[in-house]
Write an enzyme that holds these catalytic residues in place. Structure first.
Site, PDB file in Angstrom:
ATOM      1  N   HIS A 105      27.818  17.385  33.557  1.00 55.66           N
ATOM      2  CA  HIS A 105      26.611  18.005  34.091  1.00 55.66           C
ATOM      3  C   HIS A 105      25.794  18.724  33.021  1.00 55.66           C
ATOM      4  O   HIS A 105      24.914  19.498  33.334  1.00 55.66           O
ATOM      5  CB  HIS A 105      26.965  18.977  35.222  1.00 55.66           C
ATOM      6  CG  HIS A 105      28.171  19.822  34.937  1.00 55.66           C
ATOM      7  ND1 HIS A 105      29.295  19.778  35.715  1.00 55.66           N
ATOM      8  CD2 HIS A 105      28.424  20.700  33.948  1.00 55.66           C
ATOM      9  CE1 HIS A 105      30.202  20.606  35.215  1.00 55.66           C
ATOM     10  NE2 HIS A 105      29.685  21.183  34.161  1.00 55.66           N
TER      11      HIS A 105
ATOM     12  N   TYR B   8      30.792  22.235  17.394  1.00 60.35           N
ATOM     13  CA  TYR B   8      30.713  20.820  17.011  1.00 60.35           C
ATOM     14  C   TYR B   8      30.091  20.641  15.636  1.00 60.35           C
ATOM     15  O   TYR B   8      30.086  19.533  15.101  1.00 60.35           O
ATOM     16  CB  TYR B   8      29.857  20.028  18.015  1.00 60.35           C
ATOM     17  CG  TYR B   8      30.284  20.154  19.445  1.00 60.35           C
ATOM     18  CD1 TYR B   8      31.618  20.307  19.785  1.00 60.35           C
ATOM     19  CD2 TYR B   8      29.350  20.108  20.469  1.00 60.35           C
ATOM     20  CE1 TYR B   8      32.007  20.436  21.108  1.00 60.35           C
ATOM     21  CE2 TYR B   8      29.731  20.225  21.797  1.00 60.35           C
ATOM     22  CZ  TYR B   8      31.060  20.389  22.101  1.00 60.35           C
ATOM     23  OH  TYR B   8      31.435  20.510  23.413  1.00 60.35           O
TER      24      TYR B   8
END
Length: 497
Positions: free
Chosen positions: A173, A260
């Site tokens: 989502h 990340y």
């Protein structure tokens, strides 16, 4: 008249998410005469969730059948759709994903996608996902669709497609949440006033084209809107900085995105510059571990409240934007649904590898998933995705083969780990994680004794470090008070309040 079919939910003991998925599905009239086959390894949690779903069915006088069993194959027998919501090893395993890397200086907020934590999370999940796929091939309805919600999304979906050989769609989502945020920052009444094209890989997807009332929104306008926003300007510093430099906004939260990349969490003294502690998702050290621990405690003590909430009449107007119900509706009725799906690339994004799992726009109808092909990512966005894809590929292949050397190389090539750790530190850190999580890593059983011997030698000194921004786990009562204050503050911000 359509015949009843079965929807199996693996990991159904996740009460809040299971309740949301089932409620969404039951908002569709054509999906009410179905069987929900709930399965979980926890008989206690499964029993509680079954009570909640049965209460929903009873109050709304639906023909829906609800079954619950710890026998996974029985739940999957004859299923047309299988939804995966599992967290293999639970919090007992997950805490090692966060706490062991901290000893080597790796400070993660979530640790469920890549980075040291996400890679080991994948090692636990992938063998079990392949067990799910075997059962689907053997006992589910022919052509059954596997909807994977479980993280690490890309790795699990990659394994299910390449090695599990079942029709798999990965779901998340992040795109919807960022879409709402952009609409809010631009002053739109809702996200439906804003049109987007978003593409990349899961948790590193990029808003390539944003239109507000038909007008294209450029980097400078979006940056100004986000920086001027009283909340986002403080909470999304990493995302805004990446937007300024790359020219495109990322789907993922500040905390997710920061881990990340190799730039924002590499120096402990600078981490606080980029994160915000108003909520765990904005970069708190081990934030998701704290949140899930508190949520588990809340679930265990507040089950009667969940059961009471289940007695409300279903309102289709309150159907959420989680993909699952919309996908099932499209496949069963032919009503077209446009969403963002995790699938094997195969040329959908021209400048990412064909074998990678990408997250990109597509349409679903009775004929299945129809992806929009020929998308080319901006070079900086593609480069960032490529770095993660290389880690994901090695991680998947290591998880399937039990190749310790390949696992260590995957961790070594992780952007944040590589910015902090030497190769020797990576090798020892992975050994320590393998030993700590051995009970959930059967593919590495033969390698664990040697890893334990190497650890006993203790060549690399580690430190007792709680991270740059670790917060204590709150009691149920503390969570209840904080939640009430947050709701009160939100009410106070509403116009006319």
């Amino acid at each position: 008249m359509a015949t009843r079919f079965k929807i199996a939910i693996i990991g159904a003991g996740s009460v809040g998410f299971t309740k949301k998925l089932v409620t969404d599905i039951l908002c569709v009239p054509e999906l009410q005469d179905v069987e929900f086959a709930l399965t979980d390894i926890s008989e206690r949690n499964l029993g509680m969730v079954r009570q909640i779903i049965e209460r929903i069915v009873e109050v709304n006088r639906l023909p829906t059948v609800v079954t619950a069993t710890v026998d996974r194959r029985a739940a999957l027998d004859g299923a047309r759709y299988v939804i995966n919501c599992t967290r293999i090893g639970g919090l007992d395993a997950y805490r090692h994903d966060i706490e062991i890397p901290l000893k080597y200086g790796v400070d993660q907020c979530v640790g469920d996608t890549i980075c040291a934590g996400g890679i080991l999370y994948g090692q636990r999940n992938i063998p079990v996902v392949l067990d799910f796929c075997r059962d689907i091939r053997e006992v589910a309805e022919p052509g059954a669709v596997f909807l994977n919600y479980a993280n690490p999304m890309a790795m699990n979906t990659w394994a299910a497609i390449e090695y599990g050989m079942v029709h798999t769609i990965g779901l998340c989502h992040g795109v919807q949440n960022g879409w709402k945020q952009i609409a809010n920052a631009l002053g739109a009444a809702s996200k439906t006033d804003v049109d987007i094209v978003c593409s990349g890989i899961n948790h590193q997807t990029w808003y390539l084209d944003i239109r507000y009332q038909g007008r294209r929104i450029g980097k400078d306008e979006l940056t100004a809107a986000l920086e001027a926003h009283p909340v986002y300007g403080q909470q999304e510093k990493v995302r805004i900085d990446v937007l300024k430099r790359f020219g495109y906004y990322s789907t993922e939260s500040n905390g997710h995105l920061s881990e990340y990349l190799p730039w924002y969490r590499k120096r402990p003294s600078e981490i606080m510059k980029w994160i915000d502690l108003s909520d765990w998702i904005h970069g708190e050290t081990g934030g998701y571990l704290r949140y899930t621990t508190e949520s588990r405690n809340w679930f265990e003590t507040d089950f009667p409240q969940f059961l009471e909430e289940a007695a409300r009449t279903i309102d289709p107007a309150r159907r959420t934007d989680e993909h699952a119900s919309w996908i099932l509706e499209a496949l069963e009725t032919g009503r077209v649904y446009r969403g963002h799906f995790n699938v094997k690339n195969d040329g959908v994004i021209t400048n990412l590898p064909a074998d990678a799992i990408i997250e990109s726009p597509g349409f679903i109808d009775r004929f299945g998933v129809n992806m929009i092909s020929g998308i080319t990512l901006p070079e900086a966005c593609a480069a960032t995705c490529q770095a993660s894809i290389n880690v994901q590929r090695m991680s998947v292949h290591a998880a399937v083969t039990g190749d310790v050397d390949l696992l260590k190389l995957a961790v070594l090539h992780d952007p944040l780990v590589g910015a902090i750790c030497s190769p020797e530190e990576v090798w020892q850190m992975v050994d320590e994680m393998l030993v700590a999580q051995a009970e959930w890593l059967p593919q590495y059983a033969d390698a664990v004794p040697a890893a334990r011997r190497r650890l006993a030698e203790g060549r690399i000194a580690t430190k007792a470090w709680s991270g740059a921004a670790r917060q204590k786990v709150r009691t149920v009562e503390e969570v209840r008070i904080a939640t009430a204050k947050k709701k009160e503050a939100m009410l106070g911000q509403r116009p006319g309040s």
